[in-house]
Design a protein around this motif. Structure first.
Motif, PDB file in Angstrom:
ATOM      1  N   ARG A  81      -5.952  -8.712  -1.364  1.00  0.00           N
ATOM      2  CA  ARG A  81      -5.087  -8.292   0.091  1.00  0.00           C
ATOM      3  C   ARG A  81      -5.246  -9.725   0.005  1.00  0.00           C
ATOM      4  N   THR A 135      -5.305   5.551   0.159  1.00  0.00           N
ATOM      5  CA  THR A 135      -4.986   4.404   0.168  1.00  0.00           C
ATOM      6  C   THR A 135      -6.428   3.178   0.687  1.00  0.00           C
ATOM      7  N   THR A 136      -6.013   2.778   1.744  1.00  0.00           N
ATOM      8  CA  THR A 136      -6.369   2.548   2.569  1.00  0.00           C
ATOM      9  C   THR A 136      -8.270   2.444   2.118  1.00  0.00           C
ATOM     10  N   LYS A 137      -8.664   3.427   2.706  1.00  0.00           N
ATOM     11  CA  LYS A 137     -10.248   2.986   2.343  1.00  0.00           C
ATOM     12  C   LYS A 137     -10.724   2.417   0.677  1.00  0.00           C
ATOM     13  N   GLY A 141      -2.254   7.116   2.867  1.00  0.00           N
ATOM     14  CA  GLY A 141      -2.179   6.762   3.504  1.00  0.00           C
ATOM     15  C   GLY A 141      -3.747   5.764   3.911  1.00  0.00           C
ATOM     16  N   ALA A 142      -4.203   6.351   3.992  1.00  0.00           N
ATOM     17  CA  ALA A 142      -5.908   7.064   5.244  1.00  0.00           C
ATOM     18  C   ALA A 142      -6.901   6.651   3.411  1.00  0.00           C
ATOM     19  N   LEU A 146      -8.125   0.929  -1.474  1.00  0.00           N
ATOM     20  CA  LEU A 146      -8.918  -0.677  -1.386  1.00  0.00           C
ATOM     21  C   LEU A 146      -9.814  -1.069  -0.921  1.00  0.00           C
ATOM     22  N   GLN A 147     -10.667  -1.467   0.203  1.00  0.00           N
ATOM     23  CA  GLN A 147     -11.207  -1.822   0.616  1.00  0.00           C
ATOM     24  C   GLN A 147     -12.487  -1.774  -0.244  1.00  0.00           C
ATOM     25  N   ASN A 185       0.808   4.448  -2.571  1.00  0.00           N
ATOM     26  CA  ASN A 185       0.546   6.068  -1.941  1.00  0.00           C
ATOM     27  C   ASN A 185       1.732   6.305  -2.498  1.00  0.00           C
ATOM     28  N   PRO A 198       0.700  -1.435  -0.078  1.00  0.00           N
ATOM     29  CA  PRO A 198       0.102   0.544  -0.022  1.00  0.00           C
ATOM     30  C   PRO A 198       1.379   1.340  -0.051  1.00  0.00           C
TER      31      PRO A 198
END
Length: 164
Positions: free
Chosen positions: A102, A87-89, A84-85, A91-92, A77, A73
């Protein structure tokens, strides 16, 4: 070179009346780059929206497709210039739609790897040619020579602001 004045010229003129002591030459470049980016994005977003993606999701899927395999991840970015936040959102959301998966890094269980699913690869491979065709159509007002010069100048600008 003779050209028709644009909104950036008008803004500079207006600012010169308000702050005659401030050199607004930077608006010539920054203002036009930002305005062009906003206009281009608005026009191109409709192409990818047809497939239920937004620009950030499209960029992330493109980065994964180009990478050719699982990436962290953190690397996503960097590739998408995202936090990061964010990208995480994304990706989910993409994982929930079956476009990415993942996995835990076999060497470092604290680290995750992300890759496209087969469905994700099919989706991005279907959208990408249409997105490029839409980009090409937006550049038809520029000659090949102008496009190459602009590309070179923008590469220099990015190098100046991002570093090597």
């Amino acid at each position: 070179m003779n050209r028709t004045p644009d909104l950036i010229d008008a803004a500079r003129e207006q600012w010169s009346g308000i702050h005659p002591d401030v050199d607004t030459a930077s608006i010539e470049v920054i203002g036009r780059v930002l305005r062009a980016a906003a206009v281009l994005r608005r026009k191109l977003d409709s192409t990818i929206a047809e497939d239920g993606l937004n620009r950030a999701e499209f960029d992330l899927l493109c980065a994964l497709r180009r990478s050719g395999g699982p990436v962290t991840p953190g690397r996503l970015n960097e590739l998408t210039v995202s936090s990061g936040a964010a990208t995480t959102k994304r990706l989910q959301q993409l994982a929930d739609r079956g476009l990415v998966q993942r996995s835990t890094d076999a060497r470092d269980r604290r680290s995750a790897r992300v890759q496209l699913t087969e469905h994700g690869q099919e989706v991005i491979d279907g959208i990408f040619p249409r997105a490029i065709a839409a980009e090409r159509s937006l550049l038809t007002g520029l000659t090949t020579r102008q496009q190459k010069a602009l590309a070179g100048n923008l590469a220099e600008l990015l190098h100046a602001v991002e570093g090597p």
